[in-house]
Design a protein around this motif. Structure first.
Motif, PDB file in Angstrom:
ATOM      1  N   ASP A 158       0.850  -1.182   0.000  1.00 17.85           N
ATOM      2  CA  ASP A 158       0.000   0.000   0.000  1.00 17.85           C
ATOM      3  C   ASP A 158       0.893   1.242   0.000  1.00 17.85           C
ATOM      4  OD1 ASP A 158      -1.806   2.025   0.370  1.00 17.85           O
ATOM      5  OD2 ASP A 158      -2.631   1.258   2.266  1.00 17.85           O
ATOM      6  N   LEU A 159       0.889   1.989  -1.098  1.00 21.85           N
ATOM      7  CA  LEU A 159       1.756   3.154  -1.224  1.00 21.85           C
ATOM      8  C   LEU A 159       1.291   4.331  -0.376  1.00 21.85           C
ATOM      9  CD1 LEU A 159       2.618   3.021  -5.025  1.00 21.85           C
ATOM     10  CD2 LEU A 159       4.045   2.344  -3.098  1.00 21.85           C
ATOM     11  N   ALA A 160       0.153   4.166   0.291  1.00 18.26           N
ATOM     12  CA  ALA A 160      -0.311   5.184   1.235  1.00 18.26           C
ATOM     13  C   ALA A 160       0.156   4.871   2.657  1.00 18.26           C
ATOM     14  CB  ALA A 160      -1.836   5.288   1.194  1.00 18.26           C
ATOM     15  N   ASP A 161       0.898   3.779   2.811  1.00 16.34           N
ATOM     16  CA  ASP A 161       1.354   3.325   4.119  1.00 16.34           C
ATOM     17  C   ASP A 161       2.876   3.433   4.198  1.00 16.34           C
ATOM     18  OD1 ASP A 161       2.050   2.021   6.432  1.00 16.34           O
ATOM     19  OD2 ASP A 161       0.790   0.267   6.086  1.00 16.34           O
ATOM     20  N   PRO A 162       3.406   4.508   4.786  1.00 21.95           N
ATOM     21  CA  PRO A 162       4.869   4.694   4.857  1.00 21.95           C
ATOM     22  C   PRO A 162       5.591   3.556   5.567  1.00 21.95           C
ATOM     23  CG  PRO A 162       3.736   6.735   5.404  1.00 21.95           C
ATOM     24  CD  PRO A 162       2.689   5.662   5.349  1.00 21.95           C
ATOM     25  N   GLU A 163       4.984   2.988   6.583  1.00 20.72           N
ATOM     26  CA  GLU A 163       5.623   1.889   7.303  1.00 20.72           C
ATOM     27  C   GLU A 163       5.782   0.661   6.413  1.00 20.72           C
ATOM     28  OE1 GLU A 163       7.063   1.719  10.225  1.00 20.72           O
ATOM     29  OE2 GLU A 163       6.689   3.856  10.565  1.00 20.72           O
ATOM     30  N   ALA A 187       9.387  -2.730   3.030  1.00 21.24           N
ATOM     31  CA  ALA A 187       9.777  -3.235   1.709  1.00 21.24           C
ATOM     32  C   ALA A 187      11.197  -2.815   1.376  1.00 21.24           C
ATOM     33  CB  ALA A 187       8.804  -2.717   0.651  1.00 21.24           C
ATOM     34  N   ALA A 188      11.554  -1.584   1.700  1.00 22.96           N
ATOM     35  CA  ALA A 188      12.908  -1.093   1.417  1.00 22.96           C
ATOM     36  C   ALA A 188      13.947  -1.840   2.246  1.00 22.96           C
ATOM     37  CB  ALA A 188      12.983   0.403   1.698  1.00 22.96           C
ATOM     38  N   THR A 237       6.680   8.930  -4.567  1.00 26.69           N
ATOM     39  CA  THR A 237       5.915   8.541  -3.388  1.00 26.69           C
ATOM     40  C   THR A 237       6.795   7.757  -2.423  1.00 26.69           C
ATOM     41  OG1 THR A 237       3.882   8.431  -4.694  1.00 26.69           O
ATOM     42  CG2 THR A 237       3.877   7.279  -2.577  1.00 26.69           C
ATOM     43  N   VAL A 238       7.653   6.929  -2.983  1.00 19.45           N
ATOM     44  CA  VAL A 238       8.613   6.154  -2.190  1.00 19.45           C
ATOM     45  C   VAL A 238       9.727   7.057  -1.676  1.00 19.45           C
ATOM     46  CG1 VAL A 238      10.396   4.379  -2.355  1.00 19.45           C
ATOM     47  CG2 VAL A 238       8.139   3.970  -3.338  1.00 19.45           C
ATOM     48  N   ALA A 239      10.232   7.917  -2.543  1.00 19.08           N
ATOM     49  CA  ALA A 239      11.424   8.705  -2.228  1.00 19.08           C
ATOM     50  C   ALA A 239      11.204   9.748  -1.145  1.00 19.08           C
ATOM     51  CB  ALA A 239      11.946   9.378  -3.495  1.00 19.08           C
ATOM     52  N   PRO A 262      12.361   7.702   6.369  1.00 15.44           N
ATOM     53  CA  PRO A 262      13.079   6.484   6.794  1.00 15.44           C
ATOM     54  C   PRO A 262      13.542   5.623   5.615  1.00 15.44           C
ATOM     55  CG  PRO A 262      11.137   6.815   8.146  1.00 15.44           C
ATOM     56  CD  PRO A 262      11.026   7.768   7.007  1.00 15.44           C
ATOM     57  N   VAL A 263      12.815   5.665   4.504  1.00 18.63           N
ATOM     58  CA  VAL A 263      13.250   4.949   3.303  1.00 18.63           C
ATOM     59  C   VAL A 263      14.530   5.588   2.773  1.00 18.63           C
ATOM     60  CG1 VAL A 263      12.690   4.423   0.895  1.00 18.63           C
ATOM     61  CG2 VAL A 263      10.962   4.109   2.674  1.00 18.63           C
ATOM     62  N   ARG A 264      14.573   6.898   2.749  1.00 16.25           N
ATOM     63  CA  ARG A 264      15.775   7.588   2.299  1.00 16.25           C
ATOM     64  C   ARG A 264      16.958   7.224   3.197  1.00 16.25           C
ATOM     65  NH1 ARG A 264      14.580  11.165  -1.583  1.00 16.25           N
ATOM     66  NH2 ARG A 264      16.675  12.064  -1.516  1.00 16.25           N
ATOM     67  N   GLU A 265      16.702   7.156   4.507  1.00 19.47           N
ATOM     68  CA  GLU A 265      17.784   6.808   5.432  1.00 19.47           C
ATOM     69  C   GLU A 265      18.301   5.401   5.179  1.00 19.47           C
ATOM     70  OE1 GLU A 265      15.839   7.487   9.124  1.00 19.47           O
ATOM     71  OE2 GLU A 265      16.212   9.660   9.123  1.00 19.47           O
ATOM     72  N   GLU A 266      17.400   4.461   4.892  1.00 12.57           N
ATOM     73  CA  GLU A 266      17.811   3.085   4.608  1.00 12.57           C
ATOM     74  C   GLU A 266      18.634   3.012   3.329  1.00 12.57           C
ATOM     75  OE1 GLU A 266      18.349  -0.992   4.061  1.00 12.57           O
ATOM     76  OE2 GLU A 266      17.988   0.203   5.860  1.00 12.57           O
ATOM     77  N   LEU A 267      18.190   3.716   2.295  1.00 22.30           N
ATOM     78  CA  LEU A 267      18.924   3.669   1.032  1.00 22.30           C
ATOM     79  C   LEU A 267      20.238   4.446   1.115  1.00 22.30           C
ATOM     80  CD1 LEU A 267      16.131   3.821  -1.690  1.00 22.30           C
ATOM     81  CD2 LEU A 267      17.179   1.856  -0.558  1.00 22.30           C
ATOM     82  N   ARG A 268      20.254   5.505   1.903  1.00 22.38           N
ATOM     83  CA  ARG A 268      21.519   6.210   2.111  1.00 22.38           C
ATOM     84  C   ARG A 268      22.536   5.299   2.780  1.00 22.38           C
ATOM     85  NH1 ARG A 268      18.398  11.461   4.463  1.00 22.38           N
ATOM     86  NH2 ARG A 268      18.010  12.568   2.501  1.00 22.38           N
TER      87      ARG A 268
END
Length: 257
Positions: free
Chosen positions: A69-74, A79-80, A118-120, A124-130
């Motif tokens: 669900d792309l409306a669910d940041p968690e 997924a990341a 939407t992902v970017a 916290p996703v940015r932190e994981e990919l960084r």
């Protein structure tokens, strides 16, 4: 480890041993030419190449493929974190795998492009990919990494930092050419605007890539052709990185992962 992977690993280790460490950070908006230019700069510097945007696209593809669900940041963050990503860092190779799936072409398609921001924008996703990006840079020894926040957040202590930009009209035209080359000609103006200007506007909420930070060299390619742009970036790298850049040698096939 396959024979091919082992060969790549040996070549990468040899490259790191033979040449001085060098990290080049390149940022820029959509259509600025940072991917193609950064690849060529990496070739000339005998360095690995990291397309950080491909990481975000891989997460977007993974979310779509897994029904997240792309409306669910968690859910996006989970997924990341769990995404089994393999990404080539040789400038002459373009391979992105998620698990066993080769998503190299799929992540450049319209469906992923429409949702990647939407992902970017999930911090916290940015932190994981960084975290993954910093690990890749540290492992490479010599690397040109490009994206949107490489010069300021991922690698602020890079030997050379460049912001590559161009006018909106030029960037939109380049995106149109990319789509045509990918078999998607005749994309309407609204879609082009959404993929270039719209995406930049969304990403600007979490990353600054429209103006150079202190110590970052600005290269505007609006009036430059490809070779001139590469030359301008190479000049900026040599000016900032000195001996590490001047001691470069052409990248060997197999360097990177």
């Amino acid at each position: 480890m396959t024979e091919n992977t082992a060969e790549h690993a040996r070549a990468a280790e040899a490259a790191r041993t033979d040449a001085a460490p060098l990290v080049v950070a390149v940022d820029g908006p959509s259509g600025s030419g940072k991917s193609s230019v950064s690849r060529e700069v990496a070739r000339r510097l005998g360095a690995a190449y990291l397309d950080t945007g491909a990481m975000y696209r891989a997460v977007a593809w993974h979310c779509l493929d897994s029904g997240v669900d792309l409306a669910d940041p968690e859910a996006i963050l989970e997924a990341a974190r769990t995404m089994p990503l393999t990404q080539s860092t040789h400038p002459d190779e373009d391979v992105v795998l998620v698990g066993e799936a080769d998503v190299t072409e799929a992540i450049r398609g319209a469906e992923v492009t429409d949702v990647v921001s939407t992902v970017a924008v999930v911090i916290p996703v940015r932190e994981e990919l960084r975290r993954r990006q910093r690990a890749a840079i540290a492992d490479a020894g010599r690397m040109v990494a490009e994206g949107r926040d490489i010069t300021t957040v991922v690698a602020p202590d890079a030997h050379a930092r460049v912001l590559l930009t161009a006018s909106e009209a030029v960037r939109t035209a380049r995106r149109s050419g990319q789509l045509a080359a990918a078999g998607e000609p005749g994309v309407d103006a609204g879609t082009l605007n959404r993929q270039v200007v719209g995406r930049d506007a969304r990403d600007a909420a979490v990353s600054t890539f429209d103006r150079p930070a202190e110590g970052v060299v600005l290269v505007d390619s609006t009036e430059l052709d490809f070779e001139q742009t590469v030359a301008a970036v190479m000049a900026a790298v040599e000016e900032q990185a000195g001996e590490a850049a001047r001691g470069a040698r052409p990248a060997e096939k197999g360097q990177g992962r």
